[in-house]
Design a protein around this motif. Structure first.
Motif, PDB file in Angstrom:
ATOM      1  N   ALA A   1       0.830  -1.196   0.000  1.00  0.00           N
ATOM      2  CA  ALA A   1       0.000   0.000   0.000  1.00  0.00           C
ATOM      3  C   ALA A   1       0.866   1.247   0.000  1.00  0.00           C
ATOM      4  CB  ALA A   1      -0.917  -0.012   1.217  1.00  0.00           C
ATOM      5  N   MET A   2       0.209   2.376  -0.154  1.00  0.00           N
ATOM      6  CA  MET A   2       0.908   3.647  -0.217  1.00  0.00           C
ATOM      7  C   MET A   2       1.269   4.136   1.181  1.00  0.00           C
ATOM      8  SD  MET A   2      -0.406   7.174  -1.934  1.00  0.00           S
ATOM      9  CE  MET A   2      -0.665   6.329  -3.492  1.00  0.00           C
ATOM     10  N   LEU A   3       2.484   4.650   1.330  1.00  0.00           N
ATOM     11  CA  LEU A   3       2.945   5.224   2.584  1.00  0.00           C
ATOM     12  C   LEU A   3       2.571   6.701   2.621  1.00  0.00           C
ATOM     13  CD1 LEU A   3       4.644   4.439   5.141  1.00  0.00           C
ATOM     14  CD2 LEU A   3       6.573   5.525   3.980  1.00  0.00           C
ATOM     15  N   LYS A   4       1.899   7.107   3.690  1.00  0.00           N
ATOM     16  CA  LYS A   4       1.415   8.481   3.810  1.00  0.00           C
ATOM     17  C   LYS A   4       2.226   9.210   4.877  1.00  0.00           C
ATOM     18  CE  LYS A   4      -3.038   6.498   2.703  1.00  0.00           C
ATOM     19  NZ  LYS A   4      -4.328   6.025   3.231  1.00  0.00           N
ATOM     20  N   VAL A   5       2.884  10.271   4.464  1.00  0.00           N
ATOM     21  CA  VAL A   5       3.753  11.055   5.344  1.00  0.00           C
ATOM     22  C   VAL A   5       3.154  12.443   5.502  1.00  0.00           C
ATOM     23  CG1 VAL A   5       6.079  11.948   5.731  1.00  0.00           C
ATOM     24  CG2 VAL A   5       5.756   9.775   4.524  1.00  0.00           C
ATOM     25  N   GLY A   6       2.922  12.869   6.742  1.00  0.00           N
ATOM     26  CA  GLY A   6       2.293  14.157   6.991  1.00  0.00           C
ATOM     27  C   GLY A   6       3.262  15.186   7.518  1.00  0.00           C
ATOM     28  N   PHE A   7       2.978  16.458   7.217  1.00  0.00           N
ATOM     29  CA  PHE A   7       3.743  17.584   7.735  1.00  0.00           C
ATOM     30  C   PHE A   7       2.826  18.410   8.626  1.00  0.00           C
ATOM     31  CE2 PHE A   7       5.781  17.119   3.371  1.00  0.00           C
ATOM     32  CZ  PHE A   7       6.761  16.255   3.840  1.00  0.00           C
ATOM     33  N   LEU A   8       3.208  18.544   9.892  1.00  0.00           N
ATOM     34  CA  LEU A   8       2.385  19.245  10.865  1.00  0.00           C
ATOM     35  C   LEU A   8       3.221  20.320  11.549  1.00  0.00           C
ATOM     36  CD1 LEU A   8      -0.399  19.258  12.346  1.00  0.00           C
ATOM     37  CD2 LEU A   8       0.616  17.701  14.012  1.00  0.00           C
ATOM     38  N   GLY A   9       2.690  21.530  11.635  1.00  0.00           N
ATOM     39  CA  GLY A   9       3.418  22.611  12.284  1.00  0.00           C
ATOM     40  C   GLY A   9       2.565  23.849  12.412  1.00  0.00           C
ATOM     41  N   ASN A  10       3.104  24.863  13.087  1.00  0.00           N
ATOM     42  CA  ASN A  10       2.377  26.107  13.268  1.00  0.00           C
ATOM     43  C   ASN A  10       2.435  26.960  12.007  1.00  0.00           C
ATOM     44  OD1 ASN A  10       1.547  25.659  15.954  1.00  0.00           O
ATOM     45  ND2 ASN A  10       3.560  26.247  16.724  1.00  0.00           N
ATOM     46  N   VAL A  11       1.688  28.039  12.010  1.00  0.00           N
ATOM     47  CA  VAL A  11       1.651  28.951  10.868  1.00  0.00           C
ATOM     48  C   VAL A  11       3.055  29.494  10.592  1.00  0.00           C
ATOM     49  CG1 VAL A  11       0.780  31.172  10.065  1.00  0.00           C
ATOM     50  CG2 VAL A  11      -0.751  29.585  11.244  1.00  0.00           C
ATOM     51  N   SER A  12       3.431  29.481   9.296  1.00  0.00           N
ATOM     52  CA  SER A  12       4.717  30.032   8.843  1.00  0.00           C
ATOM     53  C   SER A  12       5.922  29.351   9.492  1.00  0.00           C
ATOM     54  CB  SER A  12       4.786  31.551   9.108  1.00  0.00           C
ATOM     55  OG  SER A  12       3.762  32.218   8.413  1.00  0.00           O
ATOM     56  N   SER A  13       5.763  28.075   9.857  1.00  0.00           N
ATOM     57  CA  SER A  13       6.898  27.333  10.416  1.00  0.00           C
ATOM     58  C   SER A  13       7.806  26.789   9.321  1.00  0.00           C
ATOM     59  CB  SER A  13       6.400  26.187  11.287  1.00  0.00           C
ATOM     60  OG  SER A  13       5.604  25.285  10.519  1.00  0.00           O
ATOM     61  N   GLY A  14       7.329  26.794   8.069  1.00  0.00           N
ATOM     62  CA  GLY A  14       8.134  26.315   6.952  1.00  0.00           C
ATOM     63  C   GLY A  14       7.742  24.940   6.456  1.00  0.00           C
ATOM     64  N   LYS A  15       6.502  24.506   6.728  1.00  0.00           N
ATOM     65  CA  LYS A  15       6.053  23.173   6.282  1.00  0.00           C
ATOM     66  C   LYS A  15       6.097  23.059   4.764  1.00  0.00           C
ATOM     67  CE  LYS A  15       1.943  23.430   7.934  1.00  0.00           C
ATOM     68  NZ  LYS A  15       2.065  24.861   8.263  1.00  0.00           N
TER      69      LYS A  15
ATOM     70  N   ASP B   1       8.222   6.226  -7.135  1.00  0.00           N
ATOM     71  CA  ASP B   1       7.558   5.054  -7.699  1.00  0.00           C
ATOM     72  C   ASP B   1       6.055   5.056  -7.413  1.00  0.00           C
ATOM     73  OD1 ASP B   1       7.555   4.615  -4.999  1.00  0.00           O
ATOM     74  OD2 ASP B   1       8.707   2.744  -5.057  1.00  0.00           O
ATOM     75  N   GLY B   2       5.555   6.162  -6.884  1.00  0.00           N
ATOM     76  CA  GLY B   2       4.121   6.254  -6.606  1.00  0.00           C
ATOM     77  C   GLY B   2       3.689   5.581  -5.328  1.00  0.00           C
ATOM     78  N   SER B   3       4.637   5.129  -4.500  1.00  0.00           N
ATOM     79  CA  SER B   3       4.281   4.418  -3.274  1.00  0.00           C
ATOM     80  C   SER B   3       4.339   5.312  -2.037  1.00  0.00           C
ATOM     81  CB  SER B   3       5.213   3.221  -3.073  1.00  0.00           C
ATOM     82  OG  SER B   3       6.547   3.668  -2.871  1.00  0.00           O
ATOM     83  N   MET B   4       4.671   6.588  -2.211  1.00  0.00           N
ATOM     84  CA  MET B   4       4.756   7.494  -1.067  1.00  0.00           C
ATOM     85  C   MET B   4       4.009   8.780  -1.377  1.00  0.00           C
ATOM     86  SD  MET B   4       8.146   8.995   0.910  1.00  0.00           S
ATOM     87  CE  MET B   4       8.474   7.504   1.849  1.00  0.00           C
ATOM     88  N   ARG B   5       3.345   9.307  -0.356  1.00  0.00           N
ATOM     89  CA  ARG B   5       2.582  10.544  -0.529  1.00  0.00           C
ATOM     90  C   ARG B   5       2.863  11.475   0.640  1.00  0.00           C
ATOM     91  NH1 ARG B   5      -3.247   9.055  -1.254  1.00  0.00           N
ATOM     92  NH2 ARG B   5      -3.547   9.314   0.980  1.00  0.00           N
TER      93      ARG B   5
END
Length: 724
Positions: A29-43, A159-163
């Protein structure tokens, strides 16, 4: 795409049940990687460096408002634009479009910027309307999928396996949809990068961010404990503003100190000490950063560590996907199993079954009381009538005896005295026979009254017992009077017992009425918690209601319970045949009644098919099989209403088992219709209810336009698309 209220998608249990016989496919399956941070933190800037070019909008003030999924598949698959960043756009209902693909980093950047601005304005307007009307804000989440490549250091993961998924700033509290996005991003992802500006390290907002992760993403912290270094990372940005490498090390130490001072991870031993912290900078211009790195032969700051971590995540994809299913399901399984095993649940019948049993006992008592009261009344009535007849007969016999004695004295003949004695004995016998006859007559009289509709047993008993002793003692003498008195006392005791039993029956009836009132209150309370009509739309797919997939919430589940009889409960206890009932969450002060479980029982315990529900949303958290109060196997659903997977309980430990919806994706597979574009499954979309996703969105839009759309894979009727 609009999201109204709570995300209410759940997988079709029927479809998954049909697939139980399939062999376990390899994890892919596809691996899902998230970016979490405060406003203007540079995500967004951090993500742009990974993608190799400036794709996601970024600026000094709040920018991101749409959840942006970056599928790392290389962009446009072929043709003159091959390899370029793109967004595949499907026309919405009533909308005509001449272009279905936006190509090029600059055009994608502008499109995303316009989309973010529109989403921010729409959220602000929704909040203003809610403040004016005093109503509830139903945020409208915009989300979009970008197809892109990666920087030179990450080419082997294209390879389309990471998002990668970017989301609005954590501390942007003025926007109501941000709160919903927070839980959604943490729940969806297998890995999480927490992005913190070095200027924000000592701020309270950073500590709040860490506590939020511990509160809504405990499964990620458990995964980090198990797979240390491959689940949770903290990246400190804007290191290019620092003087030297020593300053970077001081910043890293300051971040670790902030983690410990927050105490956010205290319940997860080893995480605070082992979590990876990297310091990076120069992300504002990813192309320039990469060019400088190429010229120098190395990347500045700790970018090399970032790329190594991304590679580790990609290599551990299968392990991470399985671990997320297990640990996220455990956040549901462990507390609910503890509740079901507690004495207050396992040691008593469910409320509906208890009510049925109590009603049956009350009914039996009422029947016994009616019979007992009737018999008691007949006995008392017979004694009274017999006493009256006996009094008259004994007076007559006594008069006859006196006459005989007087005759004997007058005649002074021995034979006359003997005759008088015999006459007296005969009179006493006659009196006793008369008394017996009186009893019989009294019984007949009372029986006739009862048949005529005047049941003395209910109203007459207490009145009759008042004077019966005096009557009997006055009329009868010697042993006969004592026997009658004992009978009267017995009748009085019977009447008193009848009154007490009647009081018990009344109390039971009151309790039953109270229980019925509680059930009505539950139904009324659950009405407000019903989530019918709430939908989730992510990735540009059509609206799909959870009701379509058999997960209608607790209120609808209660309606499926048939009228329960005591016979069914007893039969279940004796023969094991299940019956339907419900359990309710433990109630705290000022809490409304909430449904915990609806399903089959055997005796006192859940046994068979059943559903568990989240306490606050009253939507399904588990659908599957139970054995003697133990969760055995089934589908787990997260708090946002998204399917986690199918797992089995093996000796108290959850394991991934059976068909998994997200395992049908194979990186690099093409649309089954055009054999060109990536299928919608690559973007996390499937057709409902068959759950196939082998067609691209463009081809599916063309199929839908023809009317009565059928799935290209199974030829089944399709109601829409949904995110898995």
């Amino acid at each position: 795409a609009d999201v109204g209220g709570h995300a209410a998608f759940c997988a079709c249990t029927v479809a998954l049940r049909d697939c139980r016989g399939l062999a376990q496919p390899p994890l892919s399956a596809m691996l899902k990687v998230g970016f979490l941070g405060n406003v203007s933190s540079g995500k967004s800037s951090f993500a742009n460096v990974l993608l190799g070019e400036k794709v996601l909008p970024s600026r000094e003030d709040a920018t991101t408002m749409a959840m942006t999924h970056c599928l790392v598949d290389g962009g446009v698959p072929e043709g003159r634009d091959q390899g370029k960043v793109c967004i595949d756009v499907a026309p919405q209902e009533g909308e005509s479009m001449t272009e279905t693909r936006i190509v090029g980093a600059d055009r994608v950047y502008r499109h995303l910027q316009a989309m973010n601005d529109a989403a921010r304005a729409a959220g602000r307007q929704a909040l203003e309307r809610a403040l004016e009307t005093g109503g509830t804000v139903y945020p409208k989440i915009q989300d979009i999928t970008v197809r892109a490549g990666a920087c030179s250091k990450l080419q082997d993961i294209v390879d389309g396996s990471m998002r990668f998924t970017d989301m609005p700033g954590f501390d942007e509290n003025a926007q109501p949809l941000v709160e919903q996005s927070k839980g959604l991003i943490v729940g969806l992802c297998h890995c999480l990068w927490v992005v913190v500006s070095y200027l924000d390290i000592p701020k309270a907002s950073t500590a709040q961010l860490l506590h939020h992760i511990a509160r809504v993403g405990p499964h990620l912290l458990r995964m980090e404990q198990e797979l240390q270094g491959r689940v949770l990372k903290i990246v400190v940005t804007m290191a290019d503003l620092l003087d030297d490498e020593e300053a970077e090390q001081r910043v890293k130490a300051s971040m670790y100190d902030a983690i410990h001072r927050s105490h956010a991870f205290d319940d997860f031993p080893g995480v605070a000490e082992g979590i990876g912290v990297v310091v990076v900078g120069g992300a504002k211009n990813p192309r320039k950063l990469e060019q400088q790195a190429t010229q120098r032969g190395s990347w500045p700051h700790e970018w090399e560590e970032v790329f190594r971590s991304i590679h580790d995540m990609h290599a551990a994809r299968d392990e991470l996907i399985k671990a997320r299913k297990v640990h996220l399901s455990n956040t549901i399984f462990v507390p609910l199993q503890q509740i079901l095993a507690s004495p207050s649940y396992s040691g008593r019948y469910p409320p509906l079954a208890q009510e049925a049993l109590e009603n049956e006992v009350a009914l039996q008592r009422r029947r016994m009381l009616q019979v007992g009261a009737m018999v008691g009344s007949l006995a008392v009535g017979g004694i009274v009538a017999g006493a009256l007849w006996g009094e008259r007969c004994m007076l007559l016999s006594a008069a006859a005896a006196n006459i005989a004695r007087e005759t004997a004295h007058l005649s002074l003949k021995d034979n006359a005295m003997q005759a008088a004695t015999l006459a007296t004995i005969a009179a006493e016998r006659a009196a006793r026979h008369a008394s017996t006859a009186g009893n019989i007559a009294g019984v007949a009289e009372i029986s006739a009254s009862a048949i005529a509709g005047c049941p003395w047993g209910i109203f007459g008993g207490p009145l009759l017992q008042v004077g019966v002793k005096q009557v009997v003692w006055r009329v009868l003498g010697g042993a006969a009077s004592q026997a009658a008195a004992a009978a009267a006392a017995s009748s009085a005791a019977t009447a008193a017992a009848s009154a007490e039993a009647a009081a018990i029956a009344a109390a039971t009836a009151t309790a039953a009425a109270s229980q019925a009132g509680t059930a009505a209150a539950v139904t009324a309370a659950l009405t407000s918690a019903a989530l019918a009509g709430h939908v989730i739309v992510l990735g540009g797919c059509a609206e799909v209601t959870s009701a379509y997939f058999g997960c209608h919430g607790a209120l609808e589940a209660l309606k499926t319970i048939p009228t329960l009889s005591a016979e069914a409960v007893q039969k279940s206890k004796e023969s094991g045949e299940p019956y339907m009932a419900a359990l309710f969450w433990p109630e705290g002060p000022d809490e409304e009644t909430s449904v915990l479980y609806v399903g089959e029982f055997r005796g006192m315990l859940p046994h068979g098919r059943g559903k568990l529900f989240w306490k606050d949303t009253q939507m399904e958290s588990f659908v599957g099989d139970f054995v003697q109060g133990q969760i055995v196997k089934g589908l787990f659903v997260d708090h946002e209403g998204l399917l986690i997977g199918q797992l089995v309980n093996r000796d108290g430990t959850l394991e991934v088992d059976g068909f998994q919806l997200d395992l049908t994706f194979e990186p690099g597979q093409c649309c089954a219709v055009c054999l060109d574009n990536l299928p919608m499954l690559a973007e996390g979309l499937v057709l409902a209810p068959c759950m196939h996703g082998g067609v691209c969105k463009s081809c599916w839009s063309a199929i839908e336009a023809q009317g009565d759309p059928l799935c290209p894979c199974c030829r089944g009727v399709v109601s829409g698309t949904c995110r898995y």
